[in-house]
Design an enzyme around this catalytic site. Structure first.
Site, PDB file in Angstrom:
ATOM      1  N   GLY A 268      48.107  51.226  28.230  1.00 51.77           N
ATOM      2  CA  GLY A 268      48.205  50.296  29.348  1.00 51.77           C
ATOM      3  C   GLY A 268      47.410  49.035  29.059  1.00 51.77           C
ATOM      4  N   VAL A 269      47.423  48.108  30.023  1.00 55.92           N
ATOM      5  CA  VAL A 269      46.678  46.873  29.811  1.00 55.92           C
ATOM      6  C   VAL A 269      45.370  46.938  30.577  1.00 55.92           C
ATOM      7  CG1 VAL A 269      47.361  44.517  29.342  1.00 55.92           C
ATOM      8  CG2 VAL A 269      48.846  45.958  30.695  1.00 55.92           C
ATOM      9  N   GLY A 270      44.367  46.207  30.092  1.00 53.83           N
ATOM     10  CA  GLY A 270      43.104  46.161  30.805  1.00 53.83           C
ATOM     11  C   GLY A 270      41.953  46.447  29.876  1.00 53.83           C
ATOM     12  N   GLU A 293      54.418  49.247  25.673  1.00 55.89           N
ATOM     13  CA  GLU A 293      55.051  48.105  26.347  1.00 55.89           C
ATOM     14  C   GLU A 293      54.407  46.809  25.918  1.00 55.89           C
ATOM     15  OE1 GLU A 293      55.150  49.856  30.729  1.00 55.89           O
ATOM     16  OE2 GLU A 293      53.390  50.155  29.497  1.00 55.89           O
ATOM     17  N   ILE A 363      43.849  54.425  39.742  1.00 54.72           N
ATOM     18  CA  ILE A 363      42.954  54.103  40.850  1.00 54.72           C
ATOM     19  C   ILE A 363      42.175  55.346  41.246  1.00 54.72           C
ATOM     20  CG2 ILE A 363      42.953  53.514  43.318  1.00 54.72           C
ATOM     21  CD1 ILE A 363      44.823  51.241  42.623  1.00 54.72           C
TER      22      ILE A 363
HETATM   23  O1  0RQ Z   1      39.498  45.655  42.067  1.00 61.47           O
HETATM   24  O2  0RQ Z   1      39.585  43.473  41.016  1.00 61.47           O
HETATM   25  O3  0RQ Z   1      39.184  43.709  43.476  1.00 61.47           O
HETATM   26  O4  0RQ Z   1      37.418  44.405  41.828  1.00 61.47           O
HETATM   27  O5  0RQ Z   1      41.116  48.058  41.211  1.00 61.47           O
HETATM   28  O6  0RQ Z   1      40.200  48.062  38.593  1.00 61.47           O
HETATM   29  O7  0RQ Z   1      38.460  49.160  37.209  1.00 61.47           O
HETATM   30  O8  0RQ Z   1      39.072  46.706  36.814  1.00 61.47           O
HETATM   31  O9  0RQ Z   1      40.593  48.613  36.173  1.00 61.47           O
HETATM   32  O10 0RQ Z   1      41.963  46.563  35.546  1.00 61.47           O
HETATM   33  O11 0RQ Z   1      42.185  48.799  34.393  1.00 61.47           O
HETATM   34  O12 0RQ Z   1      43.036  48.471  36.708  1.00 61.47           O
HETATM   35  C1  0RQ Z   1      45.019  51.293  37.985  1.00 61.47           C
HETATM   36  C2  0RQ Z   1      44.856  48.984  38.853  1.00 61.47           C
HETATM   37  C3  0RQ Z   1      43.301  49.787  37.048  1.00 61.47           C
HETATM   38  C4  0RQ Z   1      45.697  49.368  36.491  1.00 61.47           C
HETATM   39  C5  0RQ Z   1      44.727  49.866  37.612  1.00 61.47           C
HETATM   40  C6  0RQ Z   1      39.989  48.451  41.999  1.00 61.47           C
HETATM   41  C7  0RQ Z   1      38.823  47.828  41.306  1.00 61.47           C
HETATM   42  C8  0RQ Z   1      39.387  46.486  40.913  1.00 61.47           C
HETATM   43  C9  0RQ Z   1      41.010  47.026  39.033  1.00 61.47           C
HETATM   44  P1  0RQ Z   1      38.869  44.187  42.110  1.00 61.47           P
HETATM   45  P2  0RQ Z   1      39.495  48.077  37.178  1.00 61.47           P
HETATM   46  P3  0RQ Z   1      41.956  48.032  35.616  1.00 61.47           P
HETATM   47  C10 0RQ Z   1      51.122  49.352  31.290  1.00 61.47           C
HETATM   48  C11 0RQ Z   1      50.920  50.479  32.274  1.00 61.47           C
HETATM   49  C12 0RQ Z   1      49.252  50.691  36.905  1.00 61.47           C
HETATM   50  C13 0RQ Z   1      50.237  50.106  35.929  1.00 61.47           C
HETATM   51  C14 0RQ Z   1      50.158  50.705  34.565  1.00 61.47           C
HETATM   52  C15 0RQ Z   1      47.155  49.394  36.904  1.00 61.47           C
HETATM   53  C16 0RQ Z   1      40.819  46.840  40.535  1.00 61.47           C
HETATM   54  O13 0RQ Z   1      45.531  50.178  35.372  1.00 61.47           O
HETATM   55  O14 0RQ Z   1      47.645  48.490  37.560  1.00 61.47           O
HETATM   56  O15 0RQ Z   1      49.526  51.711  34.300  1.00 61.47           O
HETATM   57  N1  0RQ Z   1      47.876  50.480  36.543  1.00 61.47           N
HETATM   58  N2  0RQ Z   1      50.847  50.066  33.648  1.00 61.47           N
HETATM   59  O16 0RQ Z   1      37.724  47.727  42.173  1.00 61.47           O
HETATM   60  C17 0RQ Z   1      39.525  51.249  45.347  1.00 61.47           C
HETATM   61  C18 0RQ Z   1      39.582  52.966  43.756  1.00 61.47           C
HETATM   62  C19 0RQ Z   1      39.720  51.968  42.748  1.00 61.47           C
HETATM   63  C20 0RQ Z   1      39.767  50.637  43.150  1.00 61.47           C
HETATM   64  C21 0RQ Z   1      39.959  50.740  40.982  1.00 61.47           C
HETATM   65  N3  0RQ Z   1      39.532  54.265  43.461  1.00 61.47           N
HETATM   66  N4  0RQ Z   1      39.502  52.554  45.030  1.00 61.47           N
HETATM   67  N5  0RQ Z   1      39.677  50.276  44.443  1.00 61.47           N
HETATM   68  N6  0RQ Z   1      39.904  49.902  42.037  1.00 61.47           N
HETATM   69  N7  0RQ Z   1      39.836  52.005  41.399  1.00 61.47           N
HETATM   70  C22 0RQ Z   1      51.317  47.923  31.766  1.00 61.47           C
HETATM   71  C23 0RQ Z   1      52.620  47.675  32.432  1.00 61.47           C
HETATM   72  O17 0RQ Z   1      53.331  48.541  32.770  1.00 61.47           O
HETATM   73  C24 0RQ Z   1      53.090  46.314  32.667  1.00 61.47           C
END
Ligand code: 0RQ
Length: 503
Positions: A268-270, A293, A363
């Protein structure tokens, strides 16, 4: 310099972005290129947003339905969302303005698996496509289109749209020509045949997109960068998550369940996935492959260092610095990177055949392994499911990665019941937090719960989770997957009411 538009007929169709945007009418379904901030049209959407704003200023309605590959950029999703120009959006998006409008209930958003998008449009589930707006890097003399830094659904958009607007972006490296593999063998049921791809680096298609020149109503010249955002430096939790996952993969090799060069990786991205890639660089693994991807910085480094032999993708997400490296060494990368349409890069048949190792962010996860990738507190969309489900259900292994807490430790990423489920307990093999790794394979629900609490939960929430699980194990109506229904989502409600999930 060589003109990027080598076809004379299409050179005659060059107009301004404003003139091209004027060809899009209110109520149209518009399909645009773009995947995770690469290869999206840079000029026409901005002009369209401007026109929508001026029409709104006269008190008249103007909205479009918008489809893309995945997330785009402020010049596309951002501009159109701010202009209140989107009635319906699908699929994956990550733009803050679009996200806010969706969560205010003012923008209809349909979040579907990325592998489903093209086929569902072909099936007719989304009606007709009026206009396609697609960025390319060049037009060949024969009129075929050399894609730019993402392919996404462009083949489908060009095949199905009634009219087509092409942006030719000179900022994109000319050397990207030859990197793409566009498969024209997809058909609709009941006429489908096996897709002839058996290795992640097989070429099964063509290097350029076909498009009926009679449909191309405008060509716009652009010269602007992709949304290349820098990655934050790798933090300690991400490094720990990466270390746990890599140790697990090494263990799997020792046990003989994975070959020494693993199986094709999907990432994934990030920042966490980037940390995993950086960890792989130092892990001693060699000859790895990626069937994924998105290629981000870490993967370019692995290719450069020979840790990764080749990578297949549908788009890029690079920092400005990595983008420079990519452009400077494009001949090297063209030998090692194959870009495909997203119906192929994410195809369940291929993910299953190749045995991909899926590694995606989440999440939250509940004690039984149901993963929420998309909705904060079960209701507020963050981005979307993206391709995570394509890989989670069909891969050889599916790992979900996250810090064990969020929002300054007020939220536990391990909860009694997931407030929204994107990946069911049946699709999830491994959970990793900075605390440790839970290998859920072959475990019953109650055993999964104990391993997740012991290995992945943050110490601040471990006793509270154990207490819930113990009481549920005694009092639940059914003892297969024990729950206390009135309490199952109380952690989320407590956070909404008091700002912490802590009891
Ligand atoms: O929020 O930006 O407001 O602070 O979610 O969280 O920890 O920076 O992590 O950027 O890796 O994102 C699942 C969203 C994780 C991402 C997800 C809040 C946290 C922060 C971002 P702020 P982090 P990441 C390939 C595969 C689905 C799509 C996918 C995603 C923001 O990985 O979109 O997998 N995945 N695609 O504060 C409340 C919780 C939380 C929370 C995180 N438990 N409760 N807020 N956050 N956990 C790519 C494509 O398919 C295109």
């Amino acid at each position: 310099t060589v003109d990027r538009i080598a076809n004379a007929r299409l050179r005659d169709r060059v107009v301004s972005a404003e003139a091209a945007a004027a060809l899009i009418q209110p109520g149209e379904t518009v399909a645009m290129s773009g995947f995770t901030g690469s290869g999206y049209p840079k000029a026409v959407p901005v002009e369209l947003a401007r026109r929508i704003e001026s029409v709104h200023a006269q008190g008249l309605p103007f909205q479009i339905s918008l489809m893309t590959g995945a997330s785009t950029a402020p010049e596309l999703d951002g501009a159109l969302a701010k202009a209140d120009g989107i009635a319906m959006r699908m699929p994956f998006q990550s733009d803050p303005d679009a996200r806010n409008r969706i969560n205010e209930g003012k923008l209809d958003y349909i979040d579907i698996h990325l592998s489903h998008v093209a086929q569902h449009v072909w099936f007719g589930f989304y009606g007709e496509i009026d206009t396609a707006v697609v960025e390319v890097s060049a037009i060949r003399e024969d009129g075929s289109l050399v894609p730019s830094t993402s392919l996404g659904n462009n083949k489908t958009w060009l095949d199905l749209a009634k009219k087509v607007i092409i942006e030719v972006n000179e900022w994109q490296p000319a050397g990207v020509d030859g990197m793409h593999d566009i498969y024209y063998g997809t058909a609709l049921p009941p006429h489908r045949k096996p897709i002839p791809l058996v290795n992640a680096n097989d070429r099964i298609g063509e290097t350029a997109l076909r498009c009926d020149p009679d449909k191309i109503v405008a060509v716009v010249r652009t010269n602007g960068p992709d949304r290349n955002s820098p990655f934050s430096p790798i933090d300690a939790p991400s490094e720990q998550i990466a270390a746990h996952l890599i140790e697990f993969l090494q263990h799997e090799v020792k046990r003989g369940r994975l070959p020494a060069n693993l199986l094709p990786l999907q990432s994934g991205v990030g920042n966490i996935p980037n940390a995993v890639l950086a960890g792989l660089a130092k892990s001693g693994f060699r000859d790895l492959a990626a069937f994924t991807e998105v290629i981000q910085d870490g993967m370019l480094d692995l290719l450069r260092d020979g840790v990764l032999s080749y990578a297949s993708c549908t788009g890029f997400a690079l920092s400005p610095q990595a983008n420079e490296t990519f452009k400077e060494n494009i001949d090297f990368y063209r030998e090692r990177i194959i870009m495909r349409t997203q119906e192929i890069s994410n195809h369940p048949e291929l993910v299953r055949r190749l045995g991909c190792i899926g590694m995606n962010g989440m999440i939250e996860v509940d004690i039984y392994g149901n993963v929420n990738s998309t909705h904060v507190m079960g209701t507020r969309i963050m981005n979307g499911i993206g391709g995570s489900g394509d890989f989670a259900r069909n891969g050889f292994l599916s790992a979900f990665l996250s810090p064990s807490t969020a929002k300054n430790g007020t939220i536990s990423a391990i909860v009694p019941m997931a407030s929204h489920v994107d990946h069911t307990e049946h699709d999830v093999s491994v959970i990793v937090t900075e605390q440790g790794l839970a290998d859920l394979r072959g475990l019953t629900p109650r055993k999964r719960a104990q391993v997740l609490i012991d290995n992945c939960a943050h110490p601040d929430f471990r006793a509270q989770l154990q207490d819930y699980f113990d009481r549920a194990s005694r009092e639940s109506y059914g003892k297969h997957t024990p729950h206390l229904l009135p309490e199952a989502l109380s952690w989320h409600q407590r956070w909404l009411d008091t700002g912490t999930m802590k009891a």
